[in-house]
Enzyme design. Structure first.
Site, mmCIF file in Angstrom:
data_model
loop_
_atom_site.group_PDB
_atom_site.id
_atom_site.type_symbol
_atom_site.label_atom_id
_atom_site.label_comp_id
_atom_site.label_asym_id
_atom_site.label_seq_id
_atom_site.Cartn_x
_atom_site.Cartn_y
_atom_site.Cartn_z
ATOM 1 N N LEU A 177 38.074 31.803 29.499
ATOM 2 C CA LEU A 177 37.083 32.572 30.243
ATOM 3 C C LEU A 177 36.845 33.913 29.553
ATOM 4 O O LEU A 177 37.748 34.730 29.438
ATOM 5 C CB LEU A 177 37.553 32.780 31.687
ATOM 6 C CG LEU A 177 37.648 31.489 32.512
ATOM 7 C CD1 LEU A 177 38.335 31.746 33.833
ATOM 8 C CD2 LEU A 177 36.259 30.899 32.730
ATOM 9 N N GLU A 178 35.615 34.136 29.118
ATOM 10 C CA GLU A 178 35.278 35.316 28.321
ATOM 11 C C GLU A 178 34.465 36.341 29.109
ATOM 12 O O GLU A 178 33.891 37.249 28.535
ATOM 13 C CB GLU A 178 34.524 34.879 27.059
ATOM 14 C CG GLU A 178 35.357 33.942 26.179
ATOM 15 C CD GLU A 178 34.614 33.473 24.940
ATOM 16 O OE1 GLU A 178 33.524 34.012 24.659
ATOM 17 O OE2 GLU A 178 35.121 32.571 24.253
ATOM 18 N N HIS A 179 34.404 36.160 30.438
ATOM 19 C CA HIS A 179 33.627 37.088 31.269
ATOM 20 C C HIS A 179 34.526 37.804 32.270
ATOM 21 O O HIS A 179 34.059 38.268 33.303
ATOM 22 C CB HIS A 179 32.512 36.335 31.989
ATOM 23 C CG HIS A 179 31.565 35.636 31.063
ATOM 24 N ND1 HIS A 179 30.480 36.251 30.494
ATOM 25 C CD2 HIS A 179 31.574 34.373 30.575
ATOM 26 C CE1 HIS A 179 29.851 35.404 29.718
ATOM 27 N NE2 HIS A 179 30.489 34.254 29.751
#
Length: 539
Positions: free
Chosen positions: A364-366
């Protein structure tokens, strides 16, 4: 006084919400597919995937009235997305957006010429960019004689309900999709117990060694279908386990692309033998916070899901771990409550049961919430058992110190964590564990940043080096396999270091990761052929 009747304004686009697959639409080079998530409304949305010189153009011809004004609109998400109309007989129009993380409506208008009876409306992405999504297309104006989509009806009754894997407290169910359905209700012994957006669900909270009757119904905005024929499922006396081989002491991890972005298209069976952990990228989110599903891409050439499942089983039989990855550049799953944590754990476990995945990867990059992500992973581990593989792929900024949400999560699940493969790419300059600033693309960047995790509480076996497989695999940060191998040797043996040399060695360092097996194949497998044997020969 007499007059001429005017055509009523309607949406003259057909299959505007992609509820009927690609009916009425034509996509260049097989670049378009209908997916079940994410969608703005209904059960489907168009996903266009540019590749090479193909910008993934999808279009349809709509019937129009001459000398009339129409409003063209559509909701888009993902990469670059264009919306336009051609053959108007006047001025052709288009509008676009450079990429959206959520749904955004594109709108423009056009006027037809004096003899125009049909106009082509289209959408497309852009060369070399990521996939885009489109839903709820509208060409609103006078009826050109072709009419619009018919009024929706309640869906039919689901068929094919069957029982899958069971544990002492859960039963997995699956059924056939129903045209026009936007969701499904699951009933246990006549009582509604949960809802689903896809064609599978896992009913939890059951008593061990107990038989239950299950039914499902289909729903949409109009109403609910009749319940399906009932099936019986009995829980087992003991708990479940994902099964599969143990991860080797030193492991190579590769992400396998469930989409076509110009890299070599692979079936899972084609993944290079050097990879020990194969992360299937990616699961999709749903409208339910925390819930994930998996949609096999039609661009990969599979005859169906059964063939894909067979590939997973074959890889596991060869001693590989196959896990489902959550996140990526465009994907996002929000887990910020007890309810969303439970939804994540339940849906992830359902995918493990349905497909045979050994575990899960968190990419997850957010942003993540460590409190609820930890709860979600612990719930999943409790369901899956001690054999579950858990990996993470945070960005460099996420692991600069132990106070970040990602680092806190990794430490909180240390007892069930397999490996953290931080992405040493698409990054600016970062601090190393010695407080010095290092730029990406060097041995020092790899070793000094890995040192933060090694000295910050993770076991060396839980640390891996994440790098691109080729110059095309990332926007920046590519390093040659030689640099990767030198960094591995530096950390495990104290040899081939750059200016930074760790104060001690970490012989049990897990290994390395790459994005992706597809870009590796595009470059002739140069990365895995060089790094794989080096990883497997570490002390």
């Amino acid at each position: 006084m007499g007059g001429v009747a005017q055509a009523a304004d309607i949406n003259v686009a057909k299959n505007a919400g992609f509820e009927a697959g690609l009916a009425n639409w034509s996509c260049s080079g097989g670049s378009g597919a209908v997916v079940g998530a994410p969608v703005r409304s209904g059960a489907g949305a168009l996903k266009g995937t540019p590749a090479g010189q193909d910008n993934a153009r999808c279009s349809q011809s709509v019937a129009v009235q001459p000398t009339s004004t129409y409003t063209l609109s559509a909701w888009v998400q993902g990469g670059y997305a264009y919306l336009g109309a051609s053959g108007t007989g006047t001025t052709d129009v288009s509008t676009w957006t450079p990429g959206e993380s959520g749904w955004k409506q594109l709108t423009t208008t056009f006027r037809t010429g004096a003899s125009t009876r049909a106009v082509t409306v289209y959408t497309h992405g852009w060369y070399g960019q990521s996939a885009y999504l489109v839903d709820d297309v509208s060409v609103f104006g006078p009826d050109g004689g072709g009419g619009g989509d018919p009024d929706p009806q309640a869906p039919g009754t689901p068929a094919g309900l069957g029982v899958g894997a069971v544990t002492s407290s859960s039963v997995a169910l699956s059924w056939n999709a129903v045209s026009g359905a936007t969701g499904y209700n699951v009933y246990r012994d006549g009582t509604k117990v949960q809802t689903a957006t896809g064609t599978s669900a896992t009913v939890t909270g059951l008593a061990a060694a107990t038989s239950y009757q299950f039914q499902v119904s289909a729903t949409n905005a109009v109403g609910e279908s009749a319940k399906s024929a009932a099936v019986s499922g009995r829980t087992s006396p003991g708990g479940g386990d994902p099964g599969g081989p143990a991860v080797p002491r030193h492991a190579l991890t590769g992400y396998w692309q469930n989409f076509n972005n110009g890299a070599t298209v692979q079936k899972l069976r084609d993944v290079q033998a050097q990879y020990d952990i194969i992360a299937v990228a990616f699961a999709d989110s749903t409208a339910t916070p925390g819930q994930i599903v998996f949609n096999l891409s039609s661009a990969l050439g599979y005859s169906g899901v059964a063939e894909f499942k067979s590939d997973i089983a074959a890889k596991k039989a060869d001693g590989k771990s196959v896990i489902i990855s959550v996140g990526g550049e465009l994907g996002n799953v929000t887990i910020n409550s007890d309810a969303s944590a439970t939804a994540f754990a339940n849906s992830a476990y359902a995918l493990m049961q349905e497909y045979g995945f050994n575990g899960i990867d968190i990419d997850l990059e957010h942003g993540i919430n460590s409190t609820y992500m930890t709860k979600a992973l612990r719930q999943l581990s409790a369901k899956a058992g001690s054999g579950m593989v858990l990996t993470m792929a945070p960005q460099t900024i996420d692991m600069q110190n132990t106070g970040t949400e990602y680092f806190k999560t990794a430490l909180a699940v240390k007892d069930i964590l397999t490996v953290v493969n931080m992405q040493h790419y698409n990054s600016g300059s970062m601090l190393g564990c010695d407080g010095q600033v290092y730029s990406q693309g060097s041995v020092d960047f790899l070793t000094a940043l890995a040192c933060i995790q090694l000295e910050g509480g993770l076991d060396p076996s839980q640390v891996g080096l994440g790098v691109p497989a080729s110059t095309r695999g990332a926007g920046s940060g590519y390093v040659s396999p030689t640099i990767v191998n030198n960094a591995l040797s530096c950390l495990t043996r104290g040899t081939n270091c750059g200016n930074f040399k760790p104060s001690k060695t970490y012989p049990s360092l897990r290994g390395a990761m790459t994005w992706s097996t597809n870009w590796d194949a595009t470059a002739g497998n140069a990365w895995s052929n060089a790094v794989g044997p080096h990883v497997h020969a570490l002390p």
